[in-house]
Motif scaffolding. Structure first.
Motif, PDB file in Angstrom:
ATOM      1  N   ARG A  96     -87.902  19.030  -5.955  1.00 21.82           N
ATOM      2  CA  ARG A  96     -87.555  18.762  -4.612  1.00 21.82           C
ATOM      3  C   ARG A  96     -85.977  18.455  -4.844  1.00 21.82           C
ATOM      4  NH1 ARG A  96     -88.662  21.638   0.164  1.00 21.82           N
ATOM      5  NH2 ARG A  96     -88.181  19.507   1.347  1.00 21.82           N
ATOM      6  N   LEU A 112     -81.661  27.689  -4.248  1.00 21.70           N
ATOM      7  CA  LEU A 112     -83.193  27.994  -4.172  1.00 21.70           C
ATOM      8  C   LEU A 112     -83.648  29.315  -5.228  1.00 21.70           C
ATOM      9  CD1 LEU A 112     -81.805  28.056  -0.899  1.00 21.70           C
ATOM     10  CD2 LEU A 112     -83.786  27.149  -0.948  1.00 21.70           C
ATOM     11  N   GLY A 157     -88.658  29.942  -2.632  1.00 25.69           N
ATOM     12  CA  GLY A 157     -89.584  28.569  -2.584  1.00 25.69           C
ATOM     13  C   GLY A 157     -88.839  27.346  -1.786  1.00 25.69           C
ATOM     14  N   PRO A 158     -88.890  26.782  -1.872  1.00 22.83           N
ATOM     15  CA  PRO A 158     -88.758  25.204  -1.311  1.00 22.83           C
ATOM     16  C   PRO A 158     -87.523  24.706  -2.183  1.00 22.83           C
ATOM     17  CG  PRO A 158     -89.759  24.178  -2.561  1.00 22.83           C
ATOM     18  CD  PRO A 158     -90.067  25.866  -3.391  1.00 22.83           C
ATOM     19  N   GLY A 159     -86.599  25.505  -2.478  1.00 20.56           N
ATOM     20  CA  GLY A 159     -85.421  24.077  -3.067  1.00 20.56           C
ATOM     21  C   GLY A 159     -85.219  23.292  -3.811  1.00 20.56           C
ATOM     22  N   THR A 160     -84.236  22.968  -4.549  1.00 20.09           N
ATOM     23  CA  THR A 160     -83.766  21.692  -4.809  1.00 20.09           C
ATOM     24  C   THR A 160     -83.047  21.438  -5.255  1.00 20.09           C
ATOM     25  OG1 THR A 160     -85.598  22.498  -7.292  1.00 20.09           O
ATOM     26  CG2 THR A 160     -83.972  21.201  -7.650  1.00 20.09           C
TER      27      THR A 160
END
Lengths: 121, 116
Positions: free
Chosen positions: A9, A90, A113-116
Motif C-alpha cells: 500500500r 494503480l 487494485g487498491p494502489g501503491t
C-alpha cells in the motif's frame, strides 16, 4: 468477485534504487494495466499487457519497464528510481482478449487494485 | 487522439441535494464507452455508471444518472439525494479500442465534498 491485489500500500525508496511493484489478479484476465495517478493529472497509462510476455507502451512509459511471465501477475519496474516517480500507482485487469478486427468493440470493464503510494527520497 | 476534460477540480454539495459533475471528451472513434469512476479515501476505484456511445438513452444507476450529449461530446454525472458516502474523487473516463485491447483515458478528476 474479481480481486486485484498489489504488493504494497505504501513504499519508500531511495533515488537510484531498483523498484518492483507487483500486481496479481485472480480471475484469469487476459489484460493487465499499470497507471500512475498524480494530482491534477488524473490517471495516465504507463504500460499494458494483453497476453503473457506481451506488452505495449502506454502514454508515459519513460523510466519504466514491465514483466508478465505468468498470466495472473504483472510487474512494474523502476530500473533507477527518481524523485519525479513519486506517485500513486494503480494496477488494473480486464477479461476479454483483443477483439477480432471488424467486430463491434465489446464492453470490457477494467477492475482496479487498491494502489501503491510510492515515495522516492 | 482521445482526450477527456473535467473542468471542475472541486465541487461541494449539501446532504440530500443534487449535484452535477461535468465532463467533455474528444474522440474520432465511432464505437466507445464512457464511464464515471468514484475513488473514495480508501483509494479503491469503483465503477459508478457506464454509457455506450451507440445508445441514445441516458444511463441511470439508482441515485446516479448521466446526461450524454453525443454531438456536443458531453457526459455529465448527476448525483441526486447526495449522501455523506458520496464524498470522493470522481473521474470521467473514455474507453476505446486502441490496437491490442480496450484502453481508458481519464479526466483529471473532480473532488466532491458533501456537507452535512
Amino acid at each position: 468477485d474479481v480481486k486485484v491485489t498489489q504488493s504494497s500500500r505504501y513504499l519508500v525508496k531511495r533515488t537510484g534504487e531498483k523498484v518492483f511493484l507487483e500486481c496479481v489478479q485472480d480471475m484469469d484476465h487476459e489484460n493487465m494495466f499499470w497507471y500512475r495517478q498524480d494530482p491534477g493529472l488524473g490517471l495516465r497509462l504507463i504500460y499494458f499487457s494483453y497476453d503473457v510476455k506481451m506488452k505495449e507502451k502506454g502514454d508515459i512509459p519513460e523510466g519504466y519497464s514491465v514483466s508478465r511471465e505468468k498470466k495472473e501477475r504483472f510487474s512494474l519496474i523502476l530500473e533507477s528510481a527518481s524523485t519525479n516517480q513519486t506517485s500513486m500507482y494503480l494496477c488494473a485487469s480486464s477479461l476479454l482478449p483483443a477483439p477480432i478486427t471488424g467486430l463491434v468493440n465489446p464492453y470490457n470493464e477494467q477492475f482496479f487494485g487498491p494502489g501503491t503510494r510510492l515515495t522516492v527520497l | 487522439a482521445q482526450t477527456v476534460t473535467q473542468s471542475q477540480p472541486e465541487m461541494s454539495v449539501q446532504e440530500a441535494e443534487t449535484v452535477t459533475l461535468s465532463c467533455t471528451y474528444d474522440t474520432s472513434e465511432s464505437d466507445y464507452y464512457l464511464f464515471w469512476y468514484k475513488q473514495p479515501p480508501s483509494r479503491q476505484m469503483i465503477l459508478v455508471i457506464r454509457q455506450e456511445a451507440y445508445k441514445q438513452q441516458n444511463a441511470t444507476e439508482n441515485r446516479f444518472s448521466v446526461n450524454f450529449q453525443k454531438a456536443a461530446k458531453s457526459f455529465s454525472l448527476k448525483i441526486s439525494d447526495s449522501q455523506l458516502g458520496d464524498a470522493a474523487m470522481y473521474f470521467c473516463a473514455l474507453d476505446y479500442y486502441g490496437g491490442a485491447t480496450n484502453k481508458l483515458i481519464f479526466g483529471t478528476g473532480t473532488l466532491l465534498a458533501v456537507q452535512p
